[in-house]
Design a protein around this motif. Structure first.
Motif, short mmCIF file in Angstrom:
data_model
loop_
_atom_site.label_atom_id
_atom_site.label_comp_id
_atom_site.label_asym_id
_atom_site.label_seq_id
_atom_site.Cartn_x
_atom_site.Cartn_y
_atom_site.Cartn_z
N UNK A 117 0.85 -1.19 0.00
CA UNK A 117 0.00 0.00 0.00
C UNK A 117 0.89 1.24 0.00
N UNK A 118 0.26 2.42 0.03
CA UNK A 118 1.02 3.65 -0.10
C UNK A 118 1.95 3.90 1.09
N UNK A 119 1.48 3.74 2.34
CA UNK A 119 2.41 3.98 3.45
C UNK A 119 3.58 2.99 3.48
N UNK A 120 3.31 1.71 3.19
CA UNK A 120 4.44 0.76 3.22
C UNK A 120 5.41 1.06 2.09
N UNK A 121 4.92 1.54 0.94
CA UNK A 121 5.81 1.93 -0.15
C UNK A 121 6.70 3.09 0.29
N UNK A 122 6.10 4.09 0.95
CA UNK A 122 6.90 5.24 1.39
C UNK A 122 7.95 4.82 2.42
N UNK A 123 7.60 3.85 3.27
CA UNK A 123 8.56 3.37 4.29
C UNK A 123 9.75 2.68 3.62
N UNK A 124 9.47 1.78 2.67
CA UNK A 124 10.59 1.04 2.06
C UNK A 124 11.42 1.95 1.16
N UNK A 125 10.75 2.94 0.55
CA UNK A 125 11.50 3.95 -0.23
C UNK A 125 12.47 4.69 0.69
N UNK A 126 11.95 5.15 1.84
CA UNK A 126 12.79 5.92 2.77
C UNK A 126 13.94 5.07 3.31
N UNK A 127 13.72 3.75 3.39
CA UNK A 127 14.77 2.85 3.90
C UNK A 127 15.82 2.55 2.83
N UNK A 128 15.56 2.96 1.58
CA UNK A 128 16.58 2.83 0.54
C UNK A 128 16.70 1.45 -0.08
N UNK A 129 15.60 0.69 -0.13
CA UNK A 129 15.69 -0.64 -0.76
C UNK A 129 15.81 -0.48 -2.28
N UNK A 130 16.24 -1.55 -2.94
CA UNK A 130 16.47 -1.49 -4.39
C UNK A 130 15.25 -1.92 -5.21
N UNK A 131 14.57 -2.96 -4.72
CA UNK A 131 13.46 -3.54 -5.49
C UNK A 131 12.28 -3.77 -4.55
N UNK A 132 11.10 -3.37 -5.02
CA UNK A 132 9.88 -3.56 -4.21
C UNK A 132 8.96 -4.51 -4.98
N UNK A 133 8.53 -5.54 -4.30
CA UNK A 133 7.61 -6.53 -4.88
C UNK A 133 6.24 -6.37 -4.24
N UNK A 134 5.24 -6.11 -5.05
CA UNK A 134 3.87 -6.22 -4.52
C UNK A 134 3.50 -7.68 -4.69
N UNK A 135 3.87 -8.47 -3.69
CA UNK A 135 3.74 -9.92 -3.78
C UNK A 135 2.29 -10.34 -3.63
N UNK A 136 1.99 -11.51 -4.22
CA UNK A 136 0.65 -12.04 -3.99
C UNK A 136 0.52 -12.57 -2.57
N UNK A 137 1.62 -12.51 -1.78
CA UNK A 137 1.51 -12.72 -0.33
C UNK A 137 0.54 -11.72 0.27
N UNK A 138 0.22 -10.66 -0.47
CA UNK A 138 -0.83 -9.71 -0.04
C UNK A 138 -2.12 -10.44 0.30
N UNK A 139 -2.34 -11.57 -0.41
CA UNK A 139 -3.56 -12.34 -0.14
C UNK A 139 -3.68 -12.64 1.35
N UNK A 140 -2.55 -13.02 1.97
CA UNK A 140 -2.57 -13.34 3.41
C UNK A 140 -2.28 -12.11 4.27
N UNK A 141 -1.25 -11.33 3.88
CA UNK A 141 -0.79 -10.26 4.77
C UNK A 141 -1.82 -9.15 4.92
N UNK A 142 -2.49 -8.79 3.82
CA UNK A 142 -3.42 -7.65 3.94
C UNK A 142 -4.88 -7.98 3.61
N UNK A 143 -5.13 -9.11 2.92
CA UNK A 143 -6.52 -9.37 2.52
C UNK A 143 -7.18 -10.48 3.34
#
Ligand code: KIV
Length: 289
Positions: free
Chosen positions: A33-59
């Motif tokens: 989601x938008x806040x988690x994207x902003x957090x990982x951006x601020x932490x300086x990661x290289x690659x962000x995956x919107x994983x289908x693990x979203x099925x469990x983690x957020x849905x």
């Protein structure tokens, strides 16, 4: 007037290859989601995956199987809006790409056009090798995913490490090589013994990111909710928890509930005041009714 900071340069696929060539580890993490994207951006990661693990983690589903294209697209768009520098990978959900090259291309195009992903990820070897080749021919960069592939975990006995026996390890290695030959830009290798990753690495030129696959891969990926301790319950053996946000969040909401019940919140600094003299006017207006 102070100058606005220059926007961060968006990483490219070449940057990933350069990191591998330089022996620099690639840091990948999921976001949903938008806040988690902003957090990982601020932490300086290289690659962000919107994983289908979203099925469990957020849905709240039991597995990755039920999540739909539209659910994944909604989450992926929110992440896109929160990112500047990292590469964004969209995960094609189960049932959205396996049947034919045309299906895979149609689904992947939606992730590229509607959600602005840089790459799409598909799971398994087998027919996914043909799908990967078709996607690459259609101009869509692909991340392959071998080892434990959660979308089809039921067919090989559930969520368990793969490649513990030599013949099974060879099958994982063959899938990885075939996905590279099909044109994949990167590979994720999940839940295999570290010896399998060590045997695979000299055979591949593309970057390999591991999750539960030992330290020899070119980088690591973890699920945001796992590494930050947002879940109730246990995590897989390979997860290291870097924070305990669930405990902090429960403590915060409990303190809020206690203060609402006791009247300690809101305090005067949380309230607005009417303009000078307006209270008296209001009283007169009410009295005149
Ligand atoms: O869906 C996901 O989060 C993944 C990672 C575990 C690699 O596929």
């Amino acid at each position: 007037m102070s100058a606005r900071p220059a926007p961060a340069r968006r990483l490219t696929l070449r940057d990933l290859a350069a990191k591998k060539a330089a022996g620099e580890k690639i840091v990948m993490v999921t976001a949903y989601d938008h806040p988690s994207a902003q957090i990982v951006e601020a932490a300086g990661v290289d690659v962000v995956l919107v994983g289908d693990s979203a099925a469990m983690t957020v849905l709240g589903y039991d597995s990755t199987v039920p999540v739909t294209i539209d659910e994944m697209l909604m989450l992926t768009k929110a992440v896109r809006r929160g990112l500047e520098r990292p590469l964004l990978v969209g995960d094609l959900p189960f049932g959205s790409y396996e049947a034919s090259d045309a299906e895979a291309i149609a689904t992947a195009r939606r992730f590229v056009k509607e959600a602005g992903v840089d790459l799409v990820k598909i799971e398994r070897g087998g027919t996914s090798i043909d799908r990967a080749r078709a996607l690459v021919s259609a101009g869509i960069p692909v991340v392959g995913h071998v080892g434990l592939t959660p979308q089809t975990a039921a067919s090989f006995g559930g969520y368990r490490a793969q490649g513990r026996r030599a013949d099974a390890a060879l099958a994982v290695i063959d899938d990885a090589i075939a996905l590279q030959d099909a044109g994949c830009t990167m590979l994720v290798i999940e839940a295999v013994p570290s010896e399998v990753t060590a045997a695979l690495m000299p055979l591949l030129e593309i970057p390999v990111v591991g999750i539960g696959a030992g330290a020899d891969a070119d980088g690591q990926v973890l699920v945001f909710h796992d590494l930050l301790g947002i879940h109730a319950g246990g995590a897989a053996r390979f997860v290291r928890r870097y924070a305990d946000l669930r405990t902090d969040a429960i403590a915060g909401v409990t303190a809020y509930a206690d203060e609402v019940r006791s009247g300690a919140y809101p305090a005067s600094e949380h309230t607005y005041a009417m303009a000078r003299g307006e209270v008296g006017r209001l009283e007169k207006l009410l009295a005149a009714r």
